[in-house]
Design a protein around this motif. Structure first.
Motif, PDB file in Angstrom:
ATOM      1  N   GLU A 149       0.851  -1.194   0.000  1.00  0.00           N
ATOM      2  CA  GLU A 149       0.000   0.000   0.000  1.00  0.00           C
ATOM      3  C   GLU A 149       0.884   1.240   0.000  1.00  0.00           C
ATOM      4  OE1 GLU A 149      -3.282  -0.145  -0.284  1.00  0.00           O
ATOM      5  OE2 GLU A 149      -3.173  -2.344  -0.272  1.00  0.00           O
ATOM      6  N   PRO A 150       0.421   2.352  -0.592  1.00  0.00           N
ATOM      7  CA  PRO A 150       1.258   3.561  -0.687  1.00  0.00           C
ATOM      8  C   PRO A 150       1.801   4.068   0.658  1.00  0.00           C
ATOM      9  CG  PRO A 150      -0.653   3.778  -2.111  1.00  0.00           C
ATOM     10  CD  PRO A 150      -0.855   2.510  -1.318  1.00  0.00           C
ATOM     11  N   ASP A 151       0.991   4.054   1.713  1.00  0.00           N
ATOM     12  CA  ASP A 151       1.479   4.544   3.004  1.00  0.00           C
ATOM     13  C   ASP A 151       2.523   3.594   3.598  1.00  0.00           C
ATOM     14  OD1 ASP A 151      -0.630   2.694   3.381  1.00  0.00           O
ATOM     15  OD2 ASP A 151      -1.068   3.485   5.378  1.00  0.00           O
ATOM     16  N   GLU A 152       2.320   2.278   3.413  1.00  0.00           N
ATOM     17  CA  GLU A 152       3.315   1.303   3.872  1.00  0.00           C
ATOM     18  C   GLU A 152       4.619   1.477   3.106  1.00  0.00           C
ATOM     19  OE1 GLU A 152       1.420  -2.393   2.911  1.00  0.00           O
ATOM     20  OE2 GLU A 152       0.519  -2.604   4.889  1.00  0.00           O
ATOM     21  N   GLU A 153       4.502   1.674   1.795  1.00  0.00           N
ATOM     22  CA  GLU A 153       5.691   1.835   0.968  1.00  0.00           C
ATOM     23  C   GLU A 153       6.478   3.075   1.376  1.00  0.00           C
ATOM     24  OE1 GLU A 153       7.265   1.912  -3.618  1.00  0.00           O
ATOM     25  OE2 GLU A 153       5.117   2.196  -3.268  1.00  0.00           O
ATOM     26  N   ALA A 154       5.793   4.177   1.603  1.00  0.00           N
ATOM     27  CA  ALA A 154       6.472   5.406   2.009  1.00  0.00           C
ATOM     28  C   ALA A 154       7.225   5.200   3.317  1.00  0.00           C
ATOM     29  CB  ALA A 154       5.476   6.556   2.130  1.00  0.00           C
ATOM     30  N   ALA A 155       6.591   4.525   4.271  1.00  0.00           N
ATOM     31  CA  ALA A 155       7.231   4.288   5.565  1.00  0.00           C
ATOM     32  C   ALA A 155       8.434   3.356   5.429  1.00  0.00           C
ATOM     33  CB  ALA A 155       6.220   3.710   6.549  1.00  0.00           C
ATOM     34  N   MET A 156       8.272   2.292   4.651  1.00  0.00           N
ATOM     35  CA  MET A 156       9.367   1.338   4.483  1.00  0.00           C
ATOM     36  C   MET A 156      10.539   1.972   3.745  1.00  0.00           C
ATOM     37  SD  MET A 156       9.162  -2.493   2.939  1.00  0.00           S
ATOM     38  CE  MET A 156      10.575  -3.587   2.927  1.00  0.00           C
ATOM     39  N   ARG A 157      10.256   2.726   2.684  1.00  0.00           N
ATOM     40  CA  ARG A 157      11.326   3.374   1.914  1.00  0.00           C
ATOM     41  C   ARG A 157      12.068   4.412   2.754  1.00  0.00           C
ATOM     42  NH1 ARG A 157      11.813  -0.528  -1.731  1.00  0.00           N
ATOM     43  NH2 ARG A 157      10.121  -0.597  -3.225  1.00  0.00           N
ATOM     44  N   ALA A 158      11.334   5.158   3.572  1.00  0.00           N
ATOM     45  CA  ALA A 158      11.977   6.148   4.450  1.00  0.00           C
ATOM     46  C   ALA A 158      12.881   5.448   5.459  1.00  0.00           C
ATOM     47  CB  ALA A 158      10.916   6.996   5.159  1.00  0.00           C
ATOM     48  N   LEU A 159      12.421   4.334   5.997  1.00  0.00           N
ATOM     49  CA  LEU A 159      13.240   3.580   6.946  1.00  0.00           C
ATOM     50  C   LEU A 159      14.486   3.030   6.256  1.00  0.00           C
ATOM     51  CD1 LEU A 159      13.696   2.465   9.739  1.00  0.00           C
ATOM     52  CD2 LEU A 159      12.061   0.640   9.225  1.00  0.00           C
ATOM     53  N   GLU A 160      14.341   2.531   5.043  1.00  0.00           N
ATOM     54  CA  GLU A 160      15.514   2.057   4.298  1.00  0.00           C
ATOM     55  C   GLU A 160      16.528   3.178   4.115  1.00  0.00           C
ATOM     56  OE1 GLU A 160      13.346  -1.354   1.533  1.00  0.00           O
ATOM     57  OE2 GLU A 160      13.730   0.627   0.684  1.00  0.00           O
ATOM     58  N   ARG A 161      16.061   4.351   3.709  1.00  0.00           N
ATOM     59  CA  ARG A 161      16.979   5.483   3.507  1.00  0.00           C
ATOM     60  C   ARG A 161      17.691   5.830   4.806  1.00  0.00           C
ATOM     61  NH1 ARG A 161      12.741   7.069   0.311  1.00  0.00           N
ATOM     62  NH2 ARG A 161      11.912   8.508   1.857  1.00  0.00           N
ATOM     63  N   ARG A 162      16.962   5.853   5.907  1.00  0.00           N
ATOM     64  CA  ARG A 162      17.563   6.179   7.209  1.00  0.00           C
ATOM     65  C   ARG A 162      18.602   5.129   7.589  1.00  0.00           C
ATOM     66  NH1 ARG A 162      16.123   5.353  12.926  1.00  0.00           N
ATOM     67  NH2 ARG A 162      14.341   4.126  12.259  1.00  0.00           N
ATOM     68  N   LEU A 163      18.270   3.861   7.403  1.00  0.00           N
ATOM     69  CA  LEU A 163      19.198   2.791   7.774  1.00  0.00           C
ATOM     70  C   LEU A 163      20.452   2.777   6.912  1.00  0.00           C
ATOM     71  CD1 LEU A 163      16.639  -0.070   8.440  1.00  0.00           C
ATOM     72  CD2 LEU A 163      18.205   0.942  10.123  1.00  0.00           C
ATOM     73  N   LEU A 164      20.317   3.129   5.649  1.00  0.00           N
ATOM     74  CA  LEU A 164      21.470   3.093   4.748  1.00  0.00           C
ATOM     75  C   LEU A 164      22.350   4.327   4.859  1.00  0.00           C
ATOM     76  CD1 LEU A 164      19.779   1.382   1.717  1.00  0.00           C
ATOM     77  CD2 LEU A 164      21.524   0.428   3.210  1.00  0.00           C
ATOM     78  N   GLY A 165      21.852   5.363   5.499  1.00  0.00           N
ATOM     79  CA  GLY A 165      22.683   6.535   5.748  1.00  0.00           C
ATOM     80  C   GLY A 165      23.178   7.210   4.500  1.00  0.00           C
ATOM     81  N   SER A 166      24.493   7.171   4.300  1.00  0.00           N
ATOM     82  CA  SER A 166      25.099   7.964   3.233  1.00  0.00           C
ATOM     83  C   SER A 166      24.782   7.441   1.832  1.00  0.00           C
ATOM     84  CB  SER A 166      26.620   8.007   3.417  1.00  0.00           C
ATOM     85  OG  SER A 166      27.152   6.702   3.337  1.00  0.00           O
ATOM     86  N   ALA A 167      24.506   6.158   1.672  1.00  0.00           N
ATOM     87  CA  ALA A 167      24.133   5.657   0.346  1.00  0.00           C
ATOM     88  C   ALA A 167      22.666   5.947   0.141  1.00  0.00           C
ATOM     89  CB  ALA A 167      24.397   4.145   0.259  1.00  0.00           C
ATOM     90  N   ASP A 168      22.350   6.774  -0.824  1.00  0.00           N
ATOM     91  CA  ASP A 168      20.966   7.205  -1.050  1.00  0.00           C
ATOM     92  C   ASP A 168      20.267   6.273  -2.032  1.00  0.00           C
ATOM     93  OD1 ASP A 168      18.569   8.442  -1.507  1.00  0.00           O
ATOM     94  OD2 ASP A 168      19.418  10.312  -2.248  1.00  0.00           O
ATOM     95  N   PRO A 169      19.382   5.360  -1.534  1.00  0.00           N
ATOM     96  CA  PRO A 169      18.734   4.413  -2.430  1.00  0.00           C
ATOM     97  C   PRO A 169      17.712   5.042  -3.378  1.00  0.00           C
ATOM     98  CG  PRO A 169      18.035   4.047  -0.164  1.00  0.00           C
ATOM     99  CD  PRO A 169      19.041   5.138  -0.154  1.00  0.00           C
ATOM    100  N   THR A 170      17.441   6.311  -3.256  1.00  0.00           N
ATOM    101  CA  THR A 170      16.501   6.942  -4.183  1.00  0.00           C
ATOM    102  C   THR A 170      17.229   7.547  -5.359  1.00  0.00           C
ATOM    103  OG1 THR A 170      16.561   9.074  -3.067  1.00  0.00           O
ATOM    104  CG2 THR A 170      14.875   7.494  -2.343  1.00  0.00           C
ATOM    105  N   GLY A 171      18.530   7.604  -5.298  1.00  0.00           N
ATOM    106  CA  GLY A 171      19.298   8.184  -6.399  1.00  0.00           C
ATOM    107  C   GLY A 171      19.604   9.575  -6.048  1.00  0.00           C
TER     108      GLY A 171
END
Length: 171
Positions: A149-171
């Motif tokens: 779901e869009p809200d789940e995806e937004a939350a999961m993607r934000a958490l991924e970005r936070r966990l990965l720190g300097s490597a930006d998975p969104t480009g």
């Protein structure tokens, strides 16, 4: 080859299939898995201590698993197989196994080098960054995060970005 990597309360059982070569070290893969598990434990989504399996494989195995478990044709980059049920009481002094993450190293390297990596599938970055994203993504799935779901995806993607720190998975 299988080896256990211990980081804090976590045991990451890393298996590398014959003929598969990872573009990133075992330690560099284990750290984001442990970070995701730290967040999951703090959120009440995973017991601590626990173990998780990380299997580095190829397109052929992922295609078979994708067909068998997801009903889809062709390989995919990562599949997660959660086995831990938080409703089931744990025996004392046990380290439960949370599940297994299976990654096609072949697919990760191809996606990264062809500019089809990252969360948006349009990022050109290193195979190591793609692998770090995939192990993080898989660990979060094991612990109950989803992106259906869009809200789940937004939350999961934000958490991924936070966990990965300097490597930006969104480009």
């Amino acid at each position: 080859m299988t080896r256990a990597i211990r980081l804090g309360p976590w045991r990451i059982d890393l298996t590398v299939r014959d003929g598969v070569t990872s573009p990133v070290s075992a330690a560099a893969l284990a750290r984001p898995v442990a970070a995701a598990l730290d967040v999951a434990a703090a959120a009440g989504r995973a017991p601590s201590p626990a173990s998780i399996g990380l299997i580095l494989s190829d397109d052929a195995e992922l295609a078979e698993l994708n067909r068998e478990h997801m009903g889809k044709r062709g390989p995919t980059d990562v599949l997660s197989f959660p086995v831990f049920d938080p409703a089931f009481p744990l025996p004392p002094r046990r380290r439960p196994h949370l599940g297994d993450i299976v990654i096609s190293v072949e697919r990760a390297v191809e996606q990264a080098s062809e500019g089809r990596g990252g969360q948006t599938s349009d990022v050109a970055w290193s195979p190591a960054d793609e692998m770090r994203l995939l192990v993080t993504h898989g660990a979060l799935h094991i612990c109950g995060w989803d992106h259906a779901e869009p809200d789940e995806e937004a939350a999961m993607r934000a958490l991924e970005r936070r966990l990965l720190g300097s490597a930006d998975p969104t480009g």
